[in-house]
Design a protein around this motif. Structure first.
Motif, PDB file in Angstrom:
ATOM      1  N   PHE A 229       1.092  -1.033   0.180  1.00 34.15           N
ATOM      2  CA  PHE A 229      -0.059   0.172   0.458  1.00 34.15           C
ATOM      3  C   PHE A 229       0.702   1.463  -0.261  1.00 34.15           C
ATOM      4  O   PHE A 229       0.787   2.227  -0.889  1.00 34.15           O
ATOM      5  CB  PHE A 229      -0.922  -0.282   1.459  1.00 34.15           C
ATOM      6  CG  PHE A 229      -1.376   1.006   1.375  1.00 34.15           C
ATOM      7  CD1 PHE A 229      -2.602   1.806   0.365  1.00 34.15           C
ATOM      8  CD2 PHE A 229      -1.184   2.486   1.818  1.00 34.15           C
ATOM      9  CE1 PHE A 229      -3.515   2.808   0.764  1.00 34.15           C
ATOM     10  CE2 PHE A 229      -1.634   3.597   2.497  1.00 34.15           C
ATOM     11  CZ  PHE A 229      -3.261   3.835   1.882  1.00 34.15           C
ATOM     12  N   THR A 230       1.671   1.310   0.762  1.00 33.28           N
ATOM     13  CA  THR A 230       2.972   2.837   1.342  1.00 33.28           C
ATOM     14  C   THR A 230       3.148   2.770  -0.152  1.00 33.28           C
ATOM     15  O   THR A 230       3.834   3.386  -0.578  1.00 33.28           O
ATOM     16  CB  THR A 230       3.417   2.110   2.080  1.00 33.28           C
ATOM     17  OG1 THR A 230       3.153   1.750   3.399  1.00 33.28           O
ATOM     18  CG2 THR A 230       4.767   3.495   2.814  1.00 33.28           C
TER      19      THR A 230
ATOM     20  N   ALA B 262       1.200   4.474  -2.906  1.00 29.19           N
ATOM     21  CA  ALA B 262       0.314   5.314  -2.421  1.00 29.19           C
ATOM     22  C   ALA B 262       1.369   6.515  -2.512  1.00 29.19           C
ATOM     23  O   ALA B 262       1.333   7.473  -3.285  1.00 29.19           O
ATOM     24  CB  ALA B 262       0.035   5.573  -1.336  1.00 29.19           C
TER      25      ALA B 262
ATOM     26  N   GLY C 283       0.766   8.793  -5.749  1.00 27.60           N
ATOM     27  CA  GLY C 283       0.213   9.912  -5.137  1.00 27.60           C
ATOM     28  C   GLY C 283       1.290  10.694  -5.476  1.00 27.60           C
ATOM     29  O   GLY C 283       1.090  12.547  -6.252  1.00 27.60           O
TER      30      GLY C 283
ATOM     31  N   LYS D 206      -6.097   9.644  -4.893  1.00 27.21           N
ATOM     32  CA  LYS D 206      -5.159   8.376  -4.599  1.00 27.21           C
ATOM     33  C   LYS D 206      -5.173   7.244  -3.855  1.00 27.21           C
ATOM     34  O   LYS D 206      -5.106   6.491  -4.229  1.00 27.21           O
ATOM     35  CB  LYS D 206      -3.908   8.938  -5.684  1.00 27.21           C
ATOM     36  CG  LYS D 206      -3.730  10.197  -6.629  1.00 27.21           C
ATOM     37  CD  LYS D 206      -3.996   9.327  -7.588  1.00 27.21           C
ATOM     38  CE  LYS D 206      -3.424   9.600  -9.109  1.00 27.21           C
ATOM     39  NZ  LYS D 206      -3.985   8.846 -10.421  1.00 27.21           N
ATOM     40  N   ALA D 207      -4.762   8.187  -2.630  1.00 26.38           N
ATOM     41  CA  ALA D 207      -4.297   7.567  -1.371  1.00 26.38           C
ATOM     42  C   ALA D 207      -6.146   6.543  -1.463  1.00 26.38           C
ATOM     43  O   ALA D 207      -5.816   5.460  -0.759  1.00 26.38           O
ATOM     44  CB  ALA D 207      -4.070   8.440  -0.359  1.00 26.38           C
TER      45      ALA D 207
ATOM     46  N   LEU E  73      -7.045   3.119  -3.278  1.00 23.08           N
ATOM     47  CA  LEU E  73      -5.856   2.146  -2.452  1.00 23.08           C
ATOM     48  C   LEU E  73      -6.084   1.907  -1.109  1.00 23.08           C
ATOM     49  O   LEU E  73      -5.672   0.312  -1.254  1.00 23.08           O
ATOM     50  CB  LEU E  73      -4.520   2.392  -2.759  1.00 23.08           C
ATOM     51  CG  LEU E  73      -3.758   2.556  -4.015  1.00 23.08           C
ATOM     52  CD1 LEU E  73      -1.998   3.467  -3.497  1.00 23.08           C
ATOM     53  CD2 LEU E  73      -3.679   1.644  -4.806  1.00 23.08           C
TER      54      LEU E  73
ATOM     55  N   VAL F   3      -0.474   4.623   6.314  1.00 24.71           N
ATOM     56  CA  VAL F   3      -1.592   6.048   5.644  1.00 24.71           C
ATOM     57  C   VAL F   3      -0.930   7.479   5.698  1.00 24.71           C
ATOM     58  O   VAL F   3      -0.547   7.856   4.141  1.00 24.71           O
ATOM     59  CB  VAL F   3      -3.458   5.650   5.510  1.00 24.71           C
ATOM     60  CG1 VAL F   3      -3.979   6.758   4.880  1.00 24.71           C
ATOM     61  CG2 VAL F   3      -3.881   4.292   5.308  1.00 24.71           C
TER      62      VAL F   3
ATOM     63  N   PHE G  60       0.473   9.068   2.435  1.00 24.64           N
ATOM     64  CA  PHE G  60       0.108  10.607   2.098  1.00 24.64           C
ATOM     65  C   PHE G  60       0.625  11.688   2.057  1.00 24.64           C
ATOM     66  O   PHE G  60       1.158  12.464   1.152  1.00 24.64           O
ATOM     67  CB  PHE G  60      -1.197  10.903   2.511  1.00 24.64           C
ATOM     68  CG  PHE G  60      -2.162  12.008   2.382  1.00 24.64           C
ATOM     69  CD1 PHE G  60      -2.209  12.218   0.194  1.00 24.64           C
ATOM     70  CD2 PHE G  60      -1.449  13.193   3.196  1.00 24.64           C
ATOM     71  CE1 PHE G  60      -3.291  13.504   0.897  1.00 24.64           C
ATOM     72  CE2 PHE G  60      -2.557  14.154   3.520  1.00 24.64           C
ATOM     73  CZ  PHE G  60      -2.893  14.061   1.181  1.00 24.64           C
TER      74      PHE G  60
END
Length: 289
Positions: free
Chosen positions: A100-101, A104, A108, A133-134, A137, A174, A178
């Motif tokens: 995810f990171t 993102a 992003g 965008k974040a 996901l 998150v 972000f």
């Protein structure tokens, strides 16, 4: 001759660029929440358009990466992480928040450049783009968490009572992703070198984050001072904290309260710096992009 009622001045609205140190205008973001919703929906539709597996990639990615890593590190090299976790469970539990990171940050950082036509034609809060965008996901992250639970149960590992803390550690991840993605998005408008730097940055973050190993080993091997320095990377507490919350102290060591606080402070600093820089440069996006 006009009546007194007709001579009443109508309200005058002045549209001017924000000052370099203006507020974040969170109320403006809330007023455009429907736009953020549609931008997020668009991201989901575009990502899986004409894709054979579609949303299943949210399941396949951690499984494929987890299998390869567990095969080489767990079976071939026989790496044993601290605690009594099977390496496959250890790897998948770290890969899910890491994927995810990575996505993102990458998505992003390109959010403003990809929507350059939209930015140059109409006004809206530019921060809506990296936010969408974040948010797009998060659904993948939720689905991938189910993969972690399934793999955990297959290997017969018990879920700890502290599992309710998992969302708190994920939220830290998150926010970190972000913040980095938003900062890079603003820099990318002026300096397109960012598109070359981001893949290298993601690779560096992969190795300095406890994806393949436990972050507690840094303190065990190099001492507490290095452990605190290591925790400046918020992902250290995100990954170690999630494993500890899911499997308890016997399955994965507690990262340490001081380490977690350092990571939280670091993430807050990164987020503040990213938002301040974004607001300072936002007024020139339409001209430069």
């Amino acid at each position: 001759m006009s009546t007194p009622e007709a001579q009443v001045a109508t309200p005058e609205i002045v549209i001017s660029p924000p000052s370099r140190w203006s507020s974040l205008h969170l109320g403006e973001l809330w007023a455009h929440r429907e736009l953020i919703y549609f931008l997020t929906k668009r991201e989901l539709q575009v990502r899986y358009k004409q894709s054979f597996f579609g949303i299943s990639w949210a399941v396949l990615q951690p499984l494929i990466y987890g299998f390869i890593i567990a095969l080489f590190f767990g079976v071939v090299l026989k790496v044993q992480p601290p605690g009594n976790l099977p390496y496959a469970v250890f790897a998948v539990a770290g890969l899910v928040p890491w994927l995810f990171t990575a996505q993102a940050v990458t998505n992003g950082s390109n959010s403003l450049v990809q929507d350059s036509d939209l930015i140059s034609k109409v006004y809206f809060p530019r921060l809506a783009l990296p936010i969408s965008k974040a948010l797009s996901l998060l659904m993948d992250l939720a689905i991938a968490l189910a993969v972690v639970i399934v793999v955990t149960l297959i290997y017969g590992v018990a879920i700890a009572p502290t599992a309710y803390l998992v969302p708190a550690f994920l939220m830290l991840g998150v926010i970190t992703a972000f913040a980095i993605g938003t900062w890079l998005a603003a820099v990318n408008v002026k300096y397109r070198d960012v598109q070359v730097v981001v893949p290298m940055l993601v690779q560096v973050l992969f190795f300095v984050s406890p994806v393949l190993y436990s972050g507690t080993q840094v303190g065990d091997q190099a001492g507490k001072a290095w452990s605190y320095i290591y925790s400046i990377n918020p992902m250290a507490s995100v990954l170690d904290g999630m494993r500890w919350a899911l499997y308890g102290g016997t399955g994965a060591p507690y990262p340490g309260t001081a380490n977690i606080l350092i990571s939280v402070a670091s993430a807050a600093l990164i987020l503040t710096g990213a938002l301040v820089y974004f607001r300072r440069t936002e007024q020139s996006f339409a001209d430069v992009i």
